[in-house]
Scaffold this active site. Structure first.
Site, PDB file in Angstrom:
ATOM      1  N   ASP A 113     -11.049   2.536   4.145  1.00  0.00           N
ATOM      2  CA  ASP A 113     -11.532   1.118   3.978  1.00  0.00           C
ATOM      3  C   ASP A 113     -13.019   0.993   4.136  1.00  0.00           C
ATOM      4  O   ASP A 113     -13.299  -0.183   3.718  1.00  0.00           O
ATOM      5  CB  ASP A 113     -10.834   0.452   5.523  1.00  0.00           C
ATOM      6  CG  ASP A 113      -9.637  -0.237   4.959  1.00  0.00           C
ATOM      7  OD1 ASP A 113      -9.189  -0.737   4.081  1.00  0.00           O
ATOM      8  OD2 ASP A 113      -8.688  -0.564   6.107  1.00  0.00           O
TER       9      ASP A 113
ATOM     10  N   GLN B  14      -4.902  -1.815   9.677  1.00  0.00           N
ATOM     11  CA  GLN B  14      -4.389  -3.129   9.237  1.00  0.00           C
ATOM     12  C   GLN B  14      -5.129  -4.112  10.270  1.00  0.00           C
ATOM     13  O   GLN B  14      -4.689  -3.904  11.356  1.00  0.00           O
ATOM     14  CB  GLN B  14      -3.151  -3.387   8.735  1.00  0.00           C
ATOM     15  CG  GLN B  14      -2.878  -4.730   8.009  1.00  0.00           C
ATOM     16  CD  GLN B  14      -3.540  -4.517   6.775  1.00  0.00           C
ATOM     17  OE1 GLN B  14      -3.760  -3.358   5.878  1.00  0.00           O
ATOM     18  NE2 GLN B  14      -3.869  -5.529   6.060  1.00  0.00           N
TER      19      GLN B  14
ATOM     20  N   LYS C 240       0.784  -1.194   0.112  1.00  0.00           N
ATOM     21  CA  LYS C 240       0.045   0.099  -0.032  1.00  0.00           C
ATOM     22  C   LYS C 240       0.802   1.160  -0.123  1.00  0.00           C
ATOM     23  O   LYS C 240       0.601   2.187  -0.829  1.00  0.00           O
ATOM     24  CB  LYS C 240      -1.088  -0.043   1.344  1.00  0.00           C
ATOM     25  CG  LYS C 240      -1.965  -1.161   1.098  1.00  0.00           C
ATOM     26  CD  LYS C 240      -2.851  -1.306   2.190  1.00  0.00           C
ATOM     27  CE  LYS C 240      -3.720  -2.406   2.297  1.00  0.00           C
ATOM     28  NZ  LYS C 240      -4.435  -2.917   3.546  1.00  0.00           N
TER      29      LYS C 240
HETATM   30  N1  GUN Z   1      -6.715  -7.111   6.266  1.00  0.00           N
HETATM   31  C1  GUN Z   1      -7.094  -7.983   5.230  1.00  0.00           C
HETATM   32  N2  GUN Z   1      -7.668  -6.902   4.262  1.00  0.00           N
HETATM   33  C2  GUN Z   1      -7.683  -5.555   4.953  1.00  0.00           C
HETATM   34  C3  GUN Z   1      -8.169  -4.384   4.292  1.00  0.00           C
HETATM   35  O1  GUN Z   1      -8.652  -4.256   3.267  1.00  0.00           O
HETATM   36  N3  GUN Z   1      -7.894  -3.415   5.163  1.00  0.00           N
HETATM   37  C4  GUN Z   1      -7.363  -3.552   6.410  1.00  0.00           C
HETATM   38  N4  GUN Z   1      -7.323  -2.380   7.104  1.00  0.00           N
HETATM   39  N5  GUN Z   1      -7.267  -4.723   6.726  1.00  0.00           N
HETATM   40  C5  GUN Z   1      -7.188  -5.732   6.106  1.00  0.00           C
END
Ligand code: GUN
Length: 291
Positions: free
Chosen positions: A119, A96, A52
């Site tokens: 998100d 995350q 990211k």
């Molecule tokens: N863990 C697995 N996929 C995601 C996601 O799209 N966003 C976040 N914050 N954590 C994750």
């Protein structure tokens, strides 16, 4: 058979976002800014967050990585969230998941300012999405919709079986595909661990979205000739012959299912890259909503 190439589509999206950033910075304004909070040292989470941050650099976003010890308390994390909410130079951020067991995930998600929740996990955004109001849509289902749209896959009136009911993928994609609009208007069935006769359902499906997390679960006998297959699975399967010690497997037995499908996403290179591109898109949307 059409290969739904998420890697290529995500690259196109990133080029579009990069251009949008250039037109912002050419006017002397600051670029969009995304932050990611990572608690602990989970291998997969470190990889995702790293990707990211690299994607932010690529499109010209500013990015901030807040990496915290696994022992961080809930109160300490909430303090970081308060600071991120208040920071006027920050458009959006993600925490995350999964979080360490001693932290209440729900409490953390509720503390995120919905206007910065790129998100789309806050109930305000999830509810707005479900009511077809302007919202941040979670990046993975948003990426699936974008992929279906860009490849002009017909979804209207089709029977779509979503396997998995997670808050991040299964539940939101089932809502989006049954809504009016592009990549919508499908008749959606949500299947899960208590579903009886899953094979009968998948065999009748025009579109199957696999979001189960069990490697190579969907096999050729479970699929109708000409079905569209979306594979959201990304499981690390131990493999001593591979330098990393693991290989990434989707929820679909790719080779045998691809030979029956009319369109299919590969793993890797399908839904995964789209997720990151859509997080960038949400951050750009957040920037424009805040300016
Ligand atoms: N863990 C697995 N996929 C995601 C996601 O799209 N966003 C976040 N914050 N954590 C994750």
């Amino acid at each position: 058979m059409i290969l739904l190439d998420g890697k290529k589509t995500a690259q196109t999206l990133k080029e579009e976002i990069k251009q949008a950033v250039t037109s912002i910075t050419d006017k002397g304004k600051r670029p969009p800014h995304l932050a990611a909070v990572l608690v602990g040292n989970d291998g997969a989470s470190l990889t995702y967050v790293g990707s990211k941050v690299r994607a932010c650099d690529y499109v010209g976003f500013e990015s901030t990585l807040i990496q915290l010890e696994a022992s961080t308390t809930e109160a300490e994390l909430l303090k970081h969230i308060e600071d991120l909410n208040k920071n006027p130079e920050l458009d959006g951020y993600i925490v995350q998941l999964p979080l360490p067991k001693h932290i209440d995930e729900e409490k953390i998600l509720l503390a995120i300012d919905p206007a910065k929740d790129v998100d789309g996990f806050h109930p305000a955004n999830f509810g707005r999405m479900a009511l077809e109001m302007e919202a941040f849509i979670p990046a993975t289902p948003f990426g699936i919709i974008e992929l279906l749209e860009r490849y002009q896959i017909e979804t209207s009136g089709k029977h779509c079986v979503v396997v998995g009911r997670s808050h991040i993928v299964g539940r939101p994609i089932s809502i989006l595909m049954s809504q009016k609009g592009l990549a919508g208007n499908a008749t959606v069935t949500v299947a899960h661990s208590r579903t009886k006769n899953l094979n009968t359902l998948t065999k009748e499906a025009d579109i199957i979205v696999m979001a189960l997390g069990i490697p190579e679960y969907l096999t050729a006998p479970m699929v109708k000739e000409g079905a569209v297959i979306i594979d959201v699975g990304i499981t690390r399967v131990p493999d001593s012959t591979h330098p990393k010690g693991y290989v990434i497997k989707g929820d679909v037995a790719y080779e045998e299912v691809a030979s029956k499908a009319s369109a299919i996403t590969p793993v890797p290179g399908g839904v995964g890259p789209m997720t990151i591109a859509m997080l960038l898109k949400n951050t750009l949307l957040a920037y424009h909503r805040n300016h």
